[in-house]
Design an enzyme around this catalytic site. Structure first.
Site, mmCIF file in Angstrom:
data_model
loop_
_atom_site.group_PDB
_atom_site.id
_atom_site.type_symbol
_atom_site.label_atom_id
_atom_site.label_comp_id
_atom_site.label_asym_id
_atom_site.label_seq_id
_atom_site.Cartn_x
_atom_site.Cartn_y
_atom_site.Cartn_z
ATOM 1 C CE LYS A 1 4.970 0.513 1.919
ATOM 2 N NZ LYS A 1 6.284 1.023 2.461
ATOM 3 C CD GLU B 1 10.295 2.873 2.831
ATOM 4 O OE1 GLU B 1 10.241 4.119 2.853
ATOM 5 O OE2 GLU B 1 9.313 2.138 3.106
ATOM 6 C CB CYS C 1 3.311 2.072 18.833
ATOM 7 S SG CYS C 1 2.593 0.429 19.008
#
Length: 498
Positions: free
Chosen positions: A173, A176, A281
């Site tokens: 996943k 988006e 990050c």
């Protein structure tokens, strides 16, 4: 308008939920595509397809699984330039930075090519009279990865490469915000010989995530993103009996000692603080010069460098960094700069008003530099994730060690010094998961493990390296004896090897 669906069962399929998200061009602010947001049933279907396909893949010998990885490497290399351009068009990072994104992902694929060796268990001959002991690693089944927008090639490969190599089926996943590269990677995996249904890509939002977290057929979940979401995924996944690894936010410090090479330190801060518009990050967002003399000298060198940063469209080979990923994120980063001014930090370079001719609607922001930032300020405590560097002055070395050690995030840290004793003491004492010595972005190579401490990481096992094999497999230990036929009678005490 281009429409992006899902990749299930070896082919791209259209979404059926009727819900879509906008995929923007960060350079212009325009919507360039619509991405389908999966409903519960679509994710369940992908999981069912993966569950059906996985046993045959697990039964495939590891050499053959490795050959698929080798072929995938070859195919990605052939499309390297086009993949980088596609990545930049949705994320906004420069082409050169996108190539680095892809390359660091491929290095984990290269590591996964060694799966025949990585899957080997242990064997002890004659552990007892006529008794042998051995262990084997077996795949978990169906596993999943939920990955962020800032590395749309690297982190999906960090997740699915070792998981597939050891024999699992995978549900990805991706974010988006920039879904096209993960979709193309899945297609290339199929071209490399991966059986249909072993790697599935489901685009979506919280509905898709929650389905993954609660479906009992998904045995493990890996995540990278913000700390609040990491904590939610970790607690929800664990409550549903899954193995979970989650990596969250960061506030990476770079300590500059009085004996450091300041030119080298400034170069490192400029690259690590402002590269990829700070959307990493592992970005350095806090500079910690030790002593007033060091701080004054460092700040005076930083100011002109920040002011001269070249901000441009992602396709500009001369640009130091490109736009931020979305207008909403740009506004959020600007709000943090507003907050820092309100909190009393000194804004030495203000990039909020930056506009790029011909790209006035793009998500561009100039570099910002704060001095006199204090530990109680929100701009120090919270992750900004933009081109903003804060200088926190430390009176001495002990204070410099305490700052990153006491921060709630413990992802990465660096120290710049010429003194080996200082460096050695720092690396041993600092409470942070990844440490750089005269190295600003200490991302380990693929055969070591990547992961932060404290609220930067949730779970016992990190990403890539040996930990990835442990995370995506379960160990089975066998105690074996072949009796000679002599009747020994029942044993009512616990077996020992005496």
């Amino acid at each position: 308008m281009r429409e992006i669906g899902h990749f299930i069962g070896g082919k791209e399929v259209k979404g059926t939920s009727g819900r879509f998200g906008d995929v923007f061009n960060p350079n212009t602010g325009e919507v360039q595509a619509k991405v389908a947001l999966a409903k519960h049933a679509e994710v369940e279907h992908a999981i069912a397809v993966a569950e059906t396909a996985q046993p045959a893949w697990a039964a495939t010998n590891p050499q053959r699984r490795a050959r698929v990885m080798f072929k995938f490497l070859e195919l990605v290399q052939k499309e390297f330039d086009s993949l980088a351009a596609l990545l930049s068009s949705e994320h906004g990072k420069t082409i050169a930075d996108s190539k680095g994104d892809i390359q660091r992902g491929l290095e984990v694929v290269e590591f996964a090519c060694g799966v025949p060796h990585l899957m080997k268990g242990d064997f002890t001959d004659s552990a007892g009279p006529g008794i042998d002991l051995y262990s084997m690693r077996q795949p978990l089944g169906v596993v999943a990865g939920i990955t962020p927008f800032n590395f749309p090639a690297m982190i999906p490969m960090w997740k699915f490469a070792p998981a597939l190599a050891v024999g699992n089926a995978f549900i990805l996943k991706p974010s988006e915000r920039d879904p096209s590269v993960p979709m193309r990677l899945a297609q290339l995996m199929m071209e490399a010989g991966l059986p249909a249904g072993i790697l599935n890509v489901v685009n979506g939002d919280k509905e898709a995530v929650d389905t993954i977290l609660t479906d009992p057929r998904v045995k493990a979940v890996g995540f990278v993103g913000s700390t609040p979401i990491a904590e939610y995924i970790y607690t929800t996944g664990c409550a549903n009996g899954k193995r979970v690894q989650c990596f969250g936010g960061a506030k990476n410090h770079m300590i500059v000692m009085p004996d450091a090479d300041l030119d080298q330190a400034v170069d490192a801060l400029i690259g690590a603080g402002y590269g990829s518009a700070g959307e990493r990050c592992m970005a350095i967002s806090v500079a910690v010069p030790v002593g007033k003399k060091t701080a004054d000298a460092l700040v005076q060198r930083l100011i002109p460098r920040v002011e001269s940063l070249k901000v441009g469209p992602s396709s500009d080979p001369q640009a130091d960094y490109g736009p931020l990923v979305t207008r909403a994120h740009l506004d959020k980063v600007k709000s943090y700069v507003d907050l820092g001014v309100k909190e009393g930090a000194k804004l030495l370079v203000d990039g909020r008003g930056f506009k790029l001719q011909g790209y006035e609607n793009g998500n561009f922001m100039g570099g910002c530099l704060f001095d006199e930032v204090k530990p109680h300020m929100r701009i120090y405590k919270e992750e900004i994730f933009g081109p903003v560097l804060s200088v926190v002055r430390a009176k001495n070395y002990e204070e410099a060690v305490r700052l990153p050690s006491e921060h709630e995030y413990g992802n990465g840290v660096a120290i710049f010094t010429r003194d080996g004793d200082t460096a050695r003491d720092f690396t041993n004492r600092v409470e942070v998961g990844m440490v750089g010595v005269n190295f600003a972005i200490p991302v380990p190579l693929a055969y070591h493990t990547f992961g932060g401490w404290k609220r930067s990481g949730f779970g016992d096992l990190n990403q890539h390296g040996p930990d990835s094999v442990r995370f995506y497999t379960k160990t089975k230990t066998v105690t074996s004896r072949w009796p000679s036929g002599t009747k020994e009678g029942a044993e009512f005490v616990i077996p020992t090897m005496r």
